[in-house]
Motif scaffolding. Structure first.
Motif, PDB file in Angstrom:
ATOM      1  N   GLY A  90       0.811  -1.215   0.000  1.00 19.76           N
ATOM      2  CA  GLY A  90       0.000   0.000   0.000  1.00 19.76           C
ATOM      3  C   GLY A  90       0.843   1.262   0.000  1.00 19.76           C
ATOM      4  N   ALA A  91       1.860   1.301   0.870  1.00 21.79           N
ATOM      5  CA  ALA A  91       2.735   2.475   0.909  1.00 21.79           C
ATOM      6  C   ALA A  91       3.540   2.598  -0.377  1.00 21.79           C
ATOM      7  CB  ALA A  91       3.667   2.378   2.112  1.00 21.79           C
ATOM      8  N   GLY A  92       3.950   1.466  -0.957  1.00 15.07           N
ATOM      9  CA  GLY A  92       4.699   1.520  -2.205  1.00 15.07           C
ATOM     10  C   GLY A  92       3.878   2.093  -3.347  1.00 15.07           C
ATOM     11  N   LEU A  93       2.599   1.706  -3.436  1.00 19.08           N
ATOM     12  CA  LEU A  93       1.733   2.257  -4.474  1.00 19.08           C
ATOM     13  C   LEU A  93       1.494   3.750  -4.272  1.00 19.08           C
ATOM     14  CD1 LEU A  93      -0.926  -0.596  -4.733  1.00 19.08           C
ATOM     15  CD2 LEU A  93       0.778   0.004  -6.464  1.00 19.08           C
ATOM     16  N   LEU A  94       1.294   4.139  -3.024  1.00 15.92           N
ATOM     17  CA  LEU A  94       0.994   5.546  -2.744  1.00 15.92           C
ATOM     18  C   LEU A  94       2.228   6.421  -2.926  1.00 15.92           C
ATOM     19  CD1 LEU A  94      -1.105   7.589  -1.786  1.00 15.92           C
ATOM     20  CD2 LEU A  94      -0.419   7.075   0.560  1.00 15.92           C
ATOM     21  N   ILE A  95       3.324   6.038  -2.286  1.00 15.59           N
ATOM     22  CA  ILE A  95       4.536   6.854  -2.364  1.00 15.59           C
ATOM     23  C   ILE A  95       5.152   6.791  -3.764  1.00 15.59           C
ATOM     24  CG2 ILE A  95       6.894   7.068  -1.464  1.00 15.59           C
ATOM     25  CD1 ILE A  95       5.830   6.216   1.240  1.00 15.59           C
ATOM     26  N   GLY A  96       5.057   5.634  -4.418  1.00 17.00           N
ATOM     27  CA  GLY A  96       5.604   5.531  -5.766  1.00 17.00           C
ATOM     28  C   GLY A  96       4.923   6.437  -6.765  1.00 17.00           C
ATOM     29  N   SER A  97       3.670   6.814  -6.491  1.00 20.16           N
ATOM     30  CA  SER A  97       2.942   7.692  -7.414  1.00 20.16           C
ATOM     31  C   SER A  97       3.201   9.164  -7.147  1.00 20.16           C
ATOM     32  CB  SER A  97       1.440   7.407  -7.298  1.00 20.16           C
ATOM     33  OG  SER A  97       0.965   7.709  -5.988  1.00 20.16           O
ATOM     34  N   ILE A  98       3.912   9.484  -6.072  1.00 19.94           N
ATOM     35  CA  ILE A  98       4.213  10.883  -5.737  1.00 19.94           C
ATOM     36  C   ILE A  98       5.723  11.063  -5.883  1.00 19.94           C
ATOM     37  CG2 ILE A  98       3.978  12.704  -4.029  1.00 19.94           C
ATOM     38  CD1 ILE A  98       1.751  11.067  -2.726  1.00 19.94           C
ATOM     39  N   SER A 110      16.053   1.890   0.843  1.00 20.62           N
ATOM     40  CA  SER A 110      17.101   1.025   0.287  1.00 20.62           C
ATOM     41  C   SER A 110      18.270   0.896   1.249  1.00 20.62           C
ATOM     42  CB  SER A 110      17.578   1.594  -1.055  1.00 20.62           C
ATOM     43  OG  SER A 110      16.520   1.664  -1.986  1.00 20.62           O
ATOM     44  N   GLY A 111      18.630   2.001   1.914  1.00 20.37           N
ATOM     45  CA  GLY A 111      19.706   1.939   2.903  1.00 20.37           C
ATOM     46  C   GLY A 111      19.349   1.079   4.097  1.00 20.37           C
ATOM     47  N   LEU A 112      18.100   1.181   4.565  1.00 18.34           N
ATOM     48  CA  LEU A 112      17.669   0.342   5.688  1.00 18.34           C
ATOM     49  C   LEU A 112      17.620  -1.133   5.305  1.00 18.34           C
ATOM     50  CD1 LEU A 112      14.781   2.508   7.195  1.00 18.34           C
ATOM     51  CD2 LEU A 112      17.048   2.107   8.173  1.00 18.34           C
ATOM     52  N   LEU A 149       9.878  -1.651  -1.531  1.00 11.88           N
ATOM     53  CA  LEU A 149      10.813  -1.299  -2.597  1.00 11.88           C
ATOM     54  C   LEU A 149      10.401  -1.928  -3.927  1.00 11.88           C
ATOM     55  CD1 LEU A 149      14.187  -1.632  -0.648  1.00 11.88           C
ATOM     56  CD2 LEU A 149      13.101   0.473  -1.441  1.00 11.88           C
ATOM     57  N   GLY A 150       9.948  -3.181  -3.897  1.00  9.88           N
ATOM     58  CA  GLY A 150       9.509  -3.824  -5.131  1.00  9.88           C
ATOM     59  C   GLY A 150       8.293  -3.148  -5.735  1.00  9.88           C
ATOM     60  N   THR A 151       7.365  -2.723  -4.890  1.00 10.23           N
ATOM     61  CA  THR A 151       6.169  -2.047  -5.392  1.00 10.23           C
ATOM     62  C   THR A 151       6.507  -0.678  -5.957  1.00 10.23           C
ATOM     63  OG1 THR A 151       4.850  -3.210  -3.723  1.00 10.23           O
ATOM     64  CG2 THR A 151       3.852  -1.306  -4.789  1.00 10.23           C
ATOM     65  N   VAL A 152       7.379   0.058  -5.284  1.00 13.69           N
ATOM     66  CA  VAL A 152       7.804   1.364  -5.800  1.00 13.69           C
ATOM     67  C   VAL A 152       8.473   1.211  -7.164  1.00 13.69           C
ATOM     68  CG1 VAL A 152       9.385   3.294  -5.418  1.00 13.69           C
ATOM     69  CG2 VAL A 152       7.976   2.455  -3.541  1.00 13.69           C
ATOM     70  N   PRO A 187       2.280  -7.519 -11.864  1.00 15.94           N
ATOM     71  CA  PRO A 187       3.376  -8.514 -11.896  1.00 15.94           C
ATOM     72  C   PRO A 187       4.485  -8.199 -10.898  1.00 15.94           C
ATOM     73  CG  PRO A 187       2.750  -7.879 -14.117  1.00 15.94           C
ATOM     74  CD  PRO A 187       2.088  -6.909 -13.199  1.00 15.94           C
ATOM     75  N   THR A 188       4.889  -6.922 -10.851  1.00 16.88           N
ATOM     76  CA  THR A 188       5.946  -6.533  -9.916  1.00 16.88           C
ATOM     77  C   THR A 188       5.460  -6.583  -8.481  1.00 16.88           C
ATOM     78  OG1 THR A 188       6.698  -5.014 -11.643  1.00 16.88           O
ATOM     79  CG2 THR A 188       7.712  -4.796  -9.485  1.00 16.88           C
ATOM     80  N   VAL A 189       4.203  -6.246  -8.253  1.00 18.78           N
ATOM     81  CA  VAL A 189       3.646  -6.296  -6.902  1.00 18.78           C
ATOM     82  C   VAL A 189       3.638  -7.733  -6.392  1.00 18.78           C
ATOM     83  CG1 VAL A 189       1.534  -6.003  -5.574  1.00 18.78           C
ATOM     84  CG2 VAL A 189       2.292  -4.190  -7.107  1.00 18.78           C
ATOM     85  N   LEU A 190       3.265  -8.679  -7.236  1.00 18.57           N
ATOM     86  CA  LEU A 190       3.255 -10.078  -6.811  1.00 18.57           C
ATOM     87  C   LEU A 190       4.677 -10.593  -6.594  1.00 18.57           C
ATOM     88  CD1 LEU A 190       0.400 -11.623  -8.976  1.00 18.57           C
ATOM     89  CD2 LEU A 190       0.384 -11.130  -6.530  1.00 18.57           C
ATOM     90  N   SER A 191       5.621 -10.116  -7.391  1.00 18.48           N
ATOM     91  CA  SER A 191       7.021 -10.497  -7.144  1.00 18.48           C
ATOM     92  C   SER A 191       7.499  -9.960  -5.806  1.00 18.48           C
ATOM     93  CB  SER A 191       7.908  -9.965  -8.275  1.00 18.48           C
ATOM     94  OG  SER A 191       7.546 -10.529  -9.516  1.00 18.48           O
ATOM     95  N   ALA A 192       7.113  -8.725  -5.499  1.00 24.76           N
ATOM     96  CA  ALA A 192       7.468  -8.160  -4.195  1.00 24.76           C
ATOM     97  C   ALA A 192       6.783  -8.920  -3.069  1.00 24.76           C
ATOM     98  CB  ALA A 192       7.080  -6.679  -4.149  1.00 24.76           C
ATOM     99  N   PHE A 193       5.532  -9.331  -3.298  1.00 31.50           N
ATOM    100  CA  PHE A 193       4.809 -10.113  -2.296  1.00 31.50           C
ATOM    101  C   PHE A 193       5.477 -11.466  -2.074  1.00 31.50           C
ATOM    102  CE2 PHE A 193       1.230 -13.181  -1.526  1.00 31.50           C
ATOM    103  CZ  PHE A 193       1.033 -12.837  -0.202  1.00 31.50           C
ATOM    104  N   ARG A 194       5.975 -12.085  -3.154  1.00 33.20           N
ATOM    105  CA  ARG A 194       6.656 -13.368  -3.018  1.00 33.20           C
ATOM    106  C   ARG A 194       7.916 -13.224  -2.167  1.00 33.20           C
ATOM    107  NH1 ARG A 194       6.686 -15.025  -7.959  1.00 33.20           N
ATOM    108  NH2 ARG A 194       5.515 -16.979  -7.813  1.00 33.20           N
ATOM    109  N   VAL A 195       8.714 -12.188  -2.431  1.00 35.21           N
ATOM    110  CA  VAL A 195       9.951 -11.987  -1.666  1.00 35.21           C
ATOM    111  C   VAL A 195       9.641 -11.604  -0.227  1.00 35.21           C
ATOM    112  CG1 VAL A 195      12.067 -10.623  -1.498  1.00 35.21           C
ATOM    113  CG2 VAL A 195      11.245 -11.375  -3.739  1.00 35.21           C
ATOM    114  N   GLY A 196       8.739 -10.636  -0.055  1.00 36.79           N
ATOM    115  CA  GLY A 196       8.416 -10.186   1.291  1.00 36.79           C
ATOM    116  C   GLY A 196       7.766 -11.267   2.132  1.00 36.79           C
ATOM    117  N   GLY A 197       6.847 -12.036   1.539  1.00 37.68           N
ATOM    118  CA  GLY A 197       6.220 -13.120   2.284  1.00 37.68           C
ATOM    119  C   GLY A 197       7.196 -14.202   2.685  1.00 37.68           C
ATOM    120  N   ALA A 198       8.120 -14.543   1.778  1.00 30.33           N
ATOM    121  CA  ALA A 198       9.135 -15.538   2.123  1.00 30.33           C
ATOM    122  C   ALA A 198      10.022 -15.053   3.261  1.00 30.33           C
ATOM    123  CB  ALA A 198       9.984 -15.863   0.891  1.00 30.33           C
TER     124      ALA A 198
END
Length: 267
Positions: A90-98, A110-112, A149-152, A187-198
């Protein structure tokens, strides 16, 4: 003659081509066979890796215990995944659009993400104790950053014409995110979900192995201390099955959201 020979060779190659799914199954079967054969033949000490049959026997014998601790782990994983992937995507979609906000927040995230959060786990135990709260918070943060990061990154790959058309139609911020950005970046959101969920699953298991009195990770650590290798391998097998089940769930979501990608492309 040469074209006919080339066509015949191509037909012969296609006839013997192995599908990726079949190759994965064959590879998994080969690993299971090696798991049984190598310890039996003495190539790997049974203390380090017991045969597969002994592992399965230990899993069946302690099935009630493993199931009880697995349910506790699944409860923590579900809450952590809801927080990490929900907030991160959710934050990636919102912040990525601004764009101005994205330019500030993305380098910080990315640093964190480069910091190994495992070294901070003692702080979580000091703040939240050694109960489920500390491992849930730890796993949530552990999986949130890759989801974000993946969603952004996925939002930045969206064709700007979609955004321009939505703005010309005076779409609200919520409509922009839910009807334009999310379908286009799925597609990228699901890839981010796969990495984050794992990583959430890994975070929960690691936290249980370090300081916990419940969960699959706790069982692995307890039986490792007692040098009961079959029971340790049984716990590892449960974790592997859990990760495979999660990956299958993500693949199902990819198939169910395929029409979003097709509709976006046709648009």
């Amino acid at each position: 003659m040469s074209s006919a020979a080339t066509a015949a060779a191509a037909a012969s190659a296609s006839r013997f081509r192995v599908e990726p799914a079949t190759m994965r199954r064959l590879l998994g079967l080969a690993l299971l066979i090696l798991w049984e054969v190598l310890p039996r033949a003495g190539f790997i000490p049974s203390l380090f890796l017991p045969p597969l049959t002994e592992t399965l026997r230990a899993l069946v014998a302690g099935g009630g215990e493993y199931l009880r601790h697995l349910l506790l782990s699944l409860y923590a994983i579900g809450l952590s995944m809801l927080a990490a992937c929900g907030i991160g995507i959710g934050a990636g979609l919102l912040i990525g659009s601004i764009a101005p906000v994205r330019r500030v927040v993305q380098p910080l995230a990315s640093g964190l993400y480069a910091v190994p959060l495992v070294i901070l786990y003692p702080l979580f135990t000091a703040w939240f104790g050694i109960g489920p709260q500390s491992k849930i918070v730890f796993a949530s943060i552990y999986g949130l950053l890759p989801c974000f990061l993946g969603t952004v990154a996925g939002v930045q790959t969206i064709d700007r014409q979609y955004v321009t058309v939505a703005r010309s139609m005076k779409a609200s911020r919520w409509q922009m995110v839910s009807r334009v950005l999310l379908p286009a970046a799925i597609p990228t959101v699901l890839s981010a979900f796969r990495v984050g969920g794992a990583l959430v699953i890994v975070g929960i298991v690691v936290a249980e192995m370090l300081t916990s009195t419940e969960g699959i990770g706790y069982l692995i650590t307890r039986y490792r201390t007692l040098l009961e290798s079959p029971r340790v391998s049984a716990g590892i097998l449960v974790v592997v099955a859990l990760v495979v089940a999660f990956d299958s769930l993500v693949r199902l979501l990819e198939r169910r959201t395929r029409h979003w990608r097709l509709s976006t492309r046709s648009a």
